[in-house]
Design an enzyme around this catalytic site. Structure first.
Site, PDB file in Angstrom:
ATOM      1  CE1 TYR A   1      -3.867  -2.314   5.295  1.00  0.00           C
ATOM      2  CE2 TYR A   1      -3.217  -0.091   4.665  1.00  0.00           C
ATOM      3  CZ  TYR A   1      -3.603  -1.369   4.313  1.00  0.00           C
ATOM      4  OH  TYR A   1      -3.729  -1.694   2.986  1.00  0.00           O
TER       5      TYR A   1
ATOM      6  CB  SER B   1      -0.891   0.003   1.245  1.00  0.00           C
ATOM      7  OG  SER B   1      -1.535   1.259   1.400  1.00  0.00           O
TER       8      SER B   1
END
Length: 226
Positions: free
Chosen positions: A164, A151
């Site tokens: 995350y 990501s």
């Protein structure tokens, strides 16, 4: 969206075998479809077997070898069964697409250690279980490709996604070292850094219009380099 080391051409994909984790929705599903269109045999993996079987039925149109295997990537035994069944069915593994993951949106000060550990178990160690189970087979053959869907959060942490971000940064950093170490042994390691993608994982996340969510098909198209 940043990409390192694309998958190869259509000719290289034809009749190759790809394991796709997190294939029941989002980027994983879109990637499985895109690979099938290129002639790949695809192993669909996730915890939700019912969804996998629905996708398997859709992909039967392409007349490639498609199998669905339920797997929990946080369980080494489950991952070992996945690889064993894949090799029994197809006799080889050319591509491992590490796409399965979880998202947590919570300010760092309110995030518990157990929540952080869980994100690391899925997004970091879960991917490593898959990689280390497939890697001996690829090393023995002297070829193969591992694709890790990370990501942009791994490059630039955005509040309130601390856990995350940490998990994605961890797997991205590990993959960067693997990429350099395994190149000489015929193994290509690819890391992909998409921005926000329109998947069930972040369906309730509002984003500014200027940075709208990417359709998963766009990410999948880049992965297979159509």
């Amino acid at each position: 969206m940043l990409i390192f080391n694309f998958l190869s051409s259509k000719e290289w994909l034809n009749n190759r075998v790809a394991i796709v984790t997190g294939a029941s929705s989002g980027i994983g599903k879109a990637t499985a479809i895109a690979l099938s269109r290129k002639g790949c045999h695809v192993v669909l993996c996730s915890r939700n077997l019912d969804k996998l079987l629905e996708i398997e039925k859709e992909l039967s149109y392409f007349r490639n070898g498609i199998i669905s295997i339920p797997v929990d990537i946080t369980d080494p035994a489950s991952v070992a069964r996945l690889v064993t069944k894949t090799l029994e069915h197809f006799a080889r593994i050319d591509f491992l697409i590490c796409n399965a993951g979880e998202y947590l949106r919570c300010p760092a000060a309110r995030t518990t250690i157990s929540q952080i550990q869980h994100l690391l178990e899925v997004n970091f160690f879960g991917n490593l279980h898959c990689i280390y189970e497939v890697l001996p087979h690829m090393l023995k053959r002297g070829k193969g490709q591992i694709v890790i869907v990370s990501s942009m959060d791994a490059k630039k942490g955005i509040p309130p996604d601390a856990a995350y971000v940490a998990s994605k940064a961890a797997i991205s950093g590990f993959a960067e070292v693997m990429r350099q170490e395994l190149k000489a042994q015929g193994i290509t390691v690819t890391t992909i850094f998409p921005g926000r993608v329109d998947t069930p994982m972040v369906s309730k996340l509002a984003v500014p219009r200027i940075s709208a969510k990417l359709p998963p098909e766009k990410v999948a198209k880049v992965i297979v380099k159509s």
